[in-house]
Design a protein around this motif. Structure first.
Motif, PDB file in Angstrom:
ATOM      1  N   ARG A 180       0.928  -1.187  -0.232  1.00 19.11           N
ATOM      2  CA  ARG A 180      -0.134   0.019  -0.036  1.00 19.11           C
ATOM      3  C   ARG A 180       0.782   1.267   0.016  1.00 19.11           C
ATOM      4  O   ARG A 180       1.875   1.275   0.509  1.00 19.11           O
ATOM      5  N   PRO A 181       0.594   2.332  -0.305  1.00 19.17           N
ATOM      6  CA  PRO A 181       1.275   3.548  -0.387  1.00 19.17           C
ATOM      7  C   PRO A 181       1.406   4.008   0.946  1.00 19.17           C
ATOM      8  O   PRO A 181       0.543   3.650   1.765  1.00 19.17           O
ATOM      9  N   SER A 182       2.578   4.557   1.444  1.00 19.54           N
ATOM     10  CA  SER A 182       2.537   4.641   2.896  1.00 19.54           C
ATOM     11  C   SER A 182       1.945   5.976   3.267  1.00 19.54           C
ATOM     12  O   SER A 182       1.559   6.197   4.462  1.00 19.54           O
ATOM     13  N   THR A 183       1.721   6.693   2.504  1.00 24.82           N
ATOM     14  CA  THR A 183       1.045   8.114   2.706  1.00 24.82           C
ATOM     15  C   THR A 183      -0.007   8.255   1.539  1.00 24.82           C
ATOM     16  O   THR A 183       0.310   7.722   0.225  1.00 24.82           O
ATOM     17  N   PRO A 184      -1.250   8.969   1.525  1.00 27.11           N
ATOM     18  CA  PRO A 184      -2.098   9.037   0.473  1.00 27.11           C
ATOM     19  C   PRO A 184      -1.480   9.533  -1.106  1.00 27.11           C
ATOM     20  O   PRO A 184      -0.696  10.854  -0.442  1.00 27.11           O
ATOM     21  N   GLU A 185      -1.725   8.997  -1.809  1.00 24.36           N
ATOM     22  CA  GLU A 185      -1.080   9.240  -3.100  1.00 24.36           C
ATOM     23  C   GLU A 185      -2.079   9.413  -4.110  1.00 24.36           C
ATOM     24  O   GLU A 185      -3.114   8.672  -4.236  1.00 24.36           O
ATOM     25  N   PHE A 186      -1.969  10.671  -5.232  1.00 22.10           N
ATOM     26  CA  PHE A 186      -2.993  10.642  -5.978  1.00 22.10           C
ATOM     27  C   PHE A 186      -2.216  10.880  -7.565  1.00 22.10           C
ATOM     28  O   PHE A 186      -0.925  11.468  -7.555  1.00 22.10           O
ATOM     29  N   HIS A 187      -2.736  10.551  -8.578  1.00 22.68           N
ATOM     30  CA  HIS A 187      -2.342  10.520  -9.720  1.00 22.68           C
ATOM     31  C   HIS A 187      -2.702  11.966 -10.356  1.00 22.68           C
ATOM     32  O   HIS A 187      -3.596  12.698  -9.815  1.00 22.68           O
ATOM     33  N   GLY A 188      -2.081  12.179 -11.565  1.00 21.31           N
ATOM     34  CA  GLY A 188      -2.750  13.614 -12.132  1.00 21.31           C
ATOM     35  C   GLY A 188      -3.864  13.836 -12.114  1.00 21.31           C
ATOM     36  O   GLY A 188      -4.419  15.093 -12.626  1.00 21.31           O
ATOM     37  N   ASP A 189      -4.886  12.979 -12.410  1.00 17.85           N
ATOM     38  CA  ASP A 189      -6.269  12.831 -12.809  1.00 17.85           C
ATOM     39  C   ASP A 189      -6.965  13.027 -11.325  1.00 17.85           C
ATOM     40  O   ASP A 189      -8.255  12.847 -11.290  1.00 17.85           O
ATOM     41  N   HIS A 190      -6.314  13.187 -10.409  1.00 19.96           N
ATOM     42  CA  HIS A 190      -6.770  13.234  -9.094  1.00 19.96           C
ATOM     43  C   HIS A 190      -7.528  11.707  -8.327  1.00 19.96           C
ATOM     44  O   HIS A 190      -8.146  12.075  -7.402  1.00 19.96           O
ATOM     45  N   THR A 191      -6.997  10.798  -8.886  1.00 14.85           N
ATOM     46  CA  THR A 191      -7.721   9.537  -8.527  1.00 14.85           C
ATOM     47  C   THR A 191      -6.701   8.990  -7.467  1.00 14.85           C
ATOM     48  O   THR A 191      -5.459   8.933  -7.837  1.00 14.85           O
ATOM     49  N   LEU A 192      -7.096   8.477  -6.377  1.00 14.95           N
ATOM     50  CA  LEU A 192      -6.440   7.808  -5.145  1.00 14.95           C
ATOM     51  C   LEU A 192      -5.827   6.783  -5.546  1.00 14.95           C
ATOM     52  O   LEU A 192      -6.293   5.743  -6.249  1.00 14.95           O
ATOM     53  N   VAL A 193      -4.297   6.476  -5.209  1.00 14.94           N
ATOM     54  CA  VAL A 193      -3.644   5.424  -5.510  1.00 14.94           C
ATOM     55  C   VAL A 193      -3.871   4.208  -4.398  1.00 14.94           C
ATOM     56  O   VAL A 193      -3.628   4.581  -3.164  1.00 14.94           O
ATOM     57  N   GLN A 194      -4.168   3.151  -4.730  1.00 12.25           N
ATOM     58  CA  GLN A 194      -4.663   2.233  -3.786  1.00 12.25           C
ATOM     59  C   GLN A 194      -3.416   1.345  -3.445  1.00 12.25           C
ATOM     60  O   GLN A 194      -3.126   0.847  -2.594  1.00 12.25           O
ATOM     61  N   TRP A 195      -2.605   1.048  -4.732  1.00 12.41           N
ATOM     62  CA  TRP A 195      -1.469  -0.126  -4.700  1.00 12.41           C
ATOM     63  C   TRP A 195      -0.339   0.465  -5.397  1.00 12.41           C
ATOM     64  O   TRP A 195      -0.387   1.245  -6.292  1.00 12.41           O
ATOM     65  N   ARG A 196       0.916   0.254  -4.759  1.00 10.75           N
ATOM     66  CA  ARG A 196       2.266   0.316  -5.490  1.00 10.75           C
ATOM     67  C   ARG A 196       2.652  -1.087  -5.652  1.00 10.75           C
ATOM     68  O   ARG A 196       3.085  -1.869  -4.971  1.00 10.75           O
ATOM     69  N   PHE A 197       2.545  -1.429  -7.109  1.00 10.51           N
ATOM     70  CA  PHE A 197       2.468  -2.582  -7.521  1.00 10.51           C
ATOM     71  C   PHE A 197       3.939  -3.106  -7.755  1.00 10.51           C
ATOM     72  O   PHE A 197       4.828  -2.358  -8.073  1.00 10.51           O
ATOM     73  N   GLY A 198       4.189  -4.610  -7.580  1.00 13.62           N
ATOM     74  CA  GLY A 198       5.555  -5.158  -7.806  1.00 13.62           C
ATOM     75  C   GLY A 198       5.199  -6.264  -8.762  1.00 13.62           C
ATOM     76  O   GLY A 198       4.340  -6.540  -9.048  1.00 13.62           O
ATOM     77  N   TRP A 199       6.149  -7.164  -8.766  1.00 14.74           N
ATOM     78  CA  TRP A 199       6.071  -8.161  -9.815  1.00 14.74           C
ATOM     79  C   TRP A 199       5.093  -9.153  -9.346  1.00 14.74           C
ATOM     80  O   TRP A 199       4.424 -10.316 -10.155  1.00 14.74           O
ATOM     81  N   ASP A 200       4.517  -9.379  -8.089  1.00 11.93           N
ATOM     82  CA  ASP A 200       3.551 -10.200  -7.626  1.00 11.93           C
ATOM     83  C   ASP A 200       2.213 -10.126  -8.423  1.00 11.93           C
ATOM     84  O   ASP A 200       1.226 -10.934  -8.196  1.00 11.93           O
ATOM     85  N   ILE A 201       1.932  -8.638  -9.051  1.00  7.52           N
ATOM     86  CA  ILE A 201       0.775  -8.610  -9.958  1.00  7.52           C
ATOM     87  C   ILE A 201       0.668  -9.723 -10.847  1.00  7.52           C
ATOM     88  O   ILE A 201      -0.439 -10.095 -11.166  1.00  7.52           O
ATOM     89  N   LEU A 202       1.891 -10.369 -11.157  1.00  2.00           N
ATOM     90  CA  LEU A 202       1.934 -11.535 -12.021  1.00  2.00           C
ATOM     91  C   LEU A 202       1.199 -12.645 -11.391  1.00  2.00           C
ATOM     92  O   LEU A 202       0.360 -13.550 -12.108  1.00  2.00           O
ATOM     93  N   ASP A 203       1.399 -12.978 -10.311  1.00  2.38           N
ATOM     94  CA  ASP A 203       0.733 -14.167  -9.490  1.00  2.38           C
ATOM     95  C   ASP A 203      -0.883 -13.852  -9.375  1.00  2.38           C
ATOM     96  O   ASP A 203      -1.470 -14.754  -9.364  1.00  2.38           O
ATOM     97  N   ALA A 204      -1.123 -12.490  -9.028  1.00  3.40           N
ATOM     98  CA  ALA A 204      -2.448 -12.264  -8.636  1.00  3.40           C
ATOM     99  C   ALA A 204      -3.307 -12.586 -10.229  1.00  3.40           C
ATOM    100  O   ALA A 204      -4.229 -13.063 -10.196  1.00  3.40           O
ATOM    101  N   ALA A 205      -2.667 -12.305 -11.373  1.00  4.16           N
ATOM    102  CA  ALA A 205      -3.220 -12.447 -12.582  1.00  4.16           C
ATOM    103  C   ALA A 205      -3.454 -14.017 -12.591  1.00  4.16           C
ATOM    104  O   ALA A 205      -4.394 -14.579 -13.383  1.00  4.16           O
ATOM    105  N   GLU A 206      -2.217 -14.803 -12.417  1.00  2.00           N
ATOM    106  CA  GLU A 206      -2.313 -16.290 -12.347  1.00  2.00           C
ATOM    107  C   GLU A 206      -3.592 -16.789 -11.707  1.00  2.00           C
ATOM    108  O   GLU A 206      -4.043 -17.639 -12.054  1.00  2.00           O
ATOM    109  N   ASP A 207      -3.464 -16.213 -10.516  1.00  2.00           N
ATOM    110  CA  ASP A 207      -4.585 -16.772  -9.509  1.00  2.00           C
ATOM    111  C   ASP A 207      -6.247 -16.511 -10.101  1.00  2.00           C
ATOM    112  O   ASP A 207      -6.958 -17.159  -9.727  1.00  2.00           O
TER     113      ASP A 207
END
Ligand SMILES: [Zn+2]
Length: 277
Positions: A180-207
């Motif tokens: 998770r982001p350690s502090t609230p993070e927003f992207h340029g379009d003002h939407t909140l960032v829920q996840w800072r992704f790493g390579w395990d996104i690959l496992d989540a897609a396989e699951d």
């Protein structure tokens, strides 16, 4: 005289390329070109960089063109020339980009609530109001990090794909493993960032029922190699160290990388996810 002849020869090559299938690389290997809208010129606007190298006609940046190149090298090559039904989730680009995509695909774009982007259909990725098998391909770029339930979204994306469909997924891949982001993070379009992704996104897609191949530009570094310009947002050492190097597919070559503006390579990783049979 020879100059004129050479110029005419090059012009004929570009003309031929403008009419060639999506993903085709121009035979004249110089200058800058856009695989999406077929603009070509001396150079892109802005620097050679993932979030730059802007196409002056459709507004695509380097990572948009990498995503379309992955789709072309994968699903388009597998399925031949038939016009694929393609869904893109929350594309940030406007009419010029969308009509260029419409030239290659039966193209639909979606958005959750149209606050940040305008879509043709409204969908919540965690509960997609579309029938099973609706699309031959889904492109999702820098959206999943804003969705609270990654597993549900991936499973919904799998459900709306045809059995021989494909998902091409780009997320900001910032570090070795997801947090998770350690502090609230927003992207340029003002939407909140829920996840800072790493390579395990690959496992989540396989699951979620996909077979997954990560794709990177040819210059994606091995541990200890120079990763290119460092962005402070990325933990590049961790990202390169933890990469599944034996599973990575490289797209293009060093020359293409440079011309296409696919630098630095670690910012371009795209996951090709095929529904497991
Ligand atoms: Zn373009």
């Amino acid at each position: 005289m020879r100059d004129l002849a050479a110029r005419a020869h090059r012009a004929r090559h570009w003309e031929k390329w403008v009419r060639s299938p999506v993903g085709a690389v121009p035979p004249v290997r110089e200058g800058a070109w856009c695989t999406i809208c077929r603009w070509h010129g001396v150079r892109y606007h802005g620097g050679e960089r993932c979030e730059s190298a802007l196409c002056p006609r459709c507004g695509s940046i380097a990572r948009d063109r990498f995503l379309v190149a992955c789709l072309a090298a994968g699903q388009v090559a597998r399925r031949g020339t038939a016009k694929l039904k393609v869904l893109e989730t929350s594309p940030r680009l406007g009419p010029a980009y969308r009509s260029a995509m419409g030239r290659w695909f039966d193209y639909t774009c979606s958005d959750l609530d149209e606050r940040a982007h305008r879509g043709q259909v409204r969908i919540d990725l965690q509960d997609i109001d579309l029938p099973d098998g609706s699309f031959d391909a889904v492109m999702s770029s820098h959206v999943l990090e804003h969705v609270p339930d990654t597993a549900r979204a991936l499973s919904e994306l799998r459900r709306i794909l045809t059995p021989d469909g494909s998902l091409h997924l780009q997320v900001p891949l910032l570090q070795g493993a997801t947090t998770r982001p350690s502090t609230p993070e927003f992207h340029g379009d003002h939407t909140l960032v829920q996840w800072r992704f790493g390579w395990d996104i690959l496992d989540a897609a396989e699951d979620a029922g996909f077979d997954v191949t990560p794709i990177a530009p040819a210059t994606f570094p091995l541990p200890g190699e120079d990763p290119g310009a460092i962005s402070p947002e990325f933990d590049v050492d961790w990202l390169v160290e933890a990469a599944p190097h034996d599973r990575l597919r490289r797209l293009g070559d060093l020359h293409l990388d440079r011309l296409a503006g696919w630098r630095p390579a670690y910012m371009f990783v795209t996951f090709e996810a095929l529904p497991r049979r």
